[in-house]
Design a protein around this motif. Structure first.
Motif, short mmCIF file in Angstrom:
data_model
loop_
_atom_site.label_atom_id
_atom_site.label_comp_id
_atom_site.label_asym_id
_atom_site.label_seq_id
_atom_site.Cartn_x
_atom_site.Cartn_y
_atom_site.Cartn_z
N THR A 9 40.35 40.44 46.88
CA THR A 9 40.18 39.14 46.23
C THR A 9 40.93 38.02 46.93
N GLN A 10 41.96 38.35 47.68
CA GLN A 10 42.79 37.33 48.32
C GLN A 10 43.09 37.76 49.75
N VAL A 32 34.20 36.14 52.52
CA VAL A 32 34.20 35.13 51.46
C VAL A 32 32.77 34.77 51.08
N LYS A 39 38.95 34.80 47.84
CA LYS A 39 39.55 33.57 48.35
C LYS A 39 40.24 33.87 49.67
N ASP A 41 43.12 32.60 52.57
CA ASP A 41 44.24 31.81 53.04
C ASP A 41 44.22 31.87 54.56
N LYS A 80 39.13 23.53 57.97
CA LYS A 80 38.68 23.84 56.62
C LYS A 80 37.39 23.10 56.29
N ASP A 90 32.44 26.96 48.57
CA ASP A 90 33.13 26.02 47.68
C ASP A 90 34.55 25.77 48.19
N ASP A 92 37.35 25.47 46.80
CA ASP A 92 38.47 26.22 46.21
C ASP A 92 38.57 27.65 46.78
N LYS A 93 37.65 28.03 47.64
CA LYS A 93 37.65 29.39 48.21
C LYS A 93 38.52 29.50 49.46
N ILE A 94 38.85 28.36 50.09
CA ILE A 94 39.63 28.38 51.33
C ILE A 94 40.83 27.46 51.19
N ASN A 95 41.99 27.99 51.54
CA ASN A 95 43.21 27.19 51.60
C ASN A 95 43.82 27.34 52.98
N ASN A 116 48.39 38.39 48.90
CA ASN A 116 47.13 38.74 49.57
C ASN A 116 46.98 40.25 49.54
#
Length: 160
Positions: A9-10, A32, A39, A41, A80, A90, A92-95, A116
């Motif tokens: 998930t992370q 993703v 999500k 990172d 990004k 979307d 909010d899926k990538i930081n 993670n």
């Protein structure tokens, strides 16, 4: 990756401009895109002690460090935006994250802090002698991470 038994998930992928990091990033983006609730990172670690920034005894002053930081933050934000646009993901899926320090230490600390459950690393861009002298960040992460690690190989070709 969408057929893995474990549902991640992370995901964390560290990038450094190498071919291996690009391959790792592509694998992470695919995960993703094809798995709901995942999500990503994206972490860039700047090691100011490396030859890339200092080297040869050149001291970095605060202004040069600030310029390096700003350039890398701009790069990450544009990366990004491009990934979101090109892959219809979307926001909010990538930081994206920028840290300073030894990549081996920073990546593992980051993974613990952000919880993670998968790190995707690229195969090393170093030659045999460089790996002997300084070691590979990827091999260090594989040996010491508290979560699963996937090695994305640059020469991997999927068989149909």
């Amino acid at each position: 990756m969408d057929k893995m038994a474990h549902k991640y998930t992370q995901i964390l992928v560290a990038i450094d401009g190498s071919n291996g990091a690009e391959v790792a990033l592509k694998r992470a983006i695919e995960s993703v895109k094809h798995n709901q609730g995942v999500k990503l990172d994206i972490l860039r670690v700047l090691d100011l002690n490396s030859l890339e920034y200092g080297g040869a005894g050149i001291a970095l002053d605060g202004e040069r460090i600030y310029k390096i930081e700003q350039a890398n933050e701009d790069y990450l934000l544009k990366l990004k935006e491009r990934l979101l646009k090109n892959n219809e993901i979307d926001s909010d899926k990538i930081n994206v994250h920028l840290r300073f320090g030894n990549p081996k230490v920073v990546i593992l600390d980051f993974q613990k802090e952000y919880q993670n459950d998968l790190i995707i690393v690229g195969s090393t861009g170093k030659n045999f002698i460089e790996r002997l002298v300084v070691g590979s960040v990827a091999s260090y992460i594989i040996r010491n991470a508290d979560c699963d690690v996937l090695m994305a190989r640059t020469n991997f070709q999927k068989k149909e």
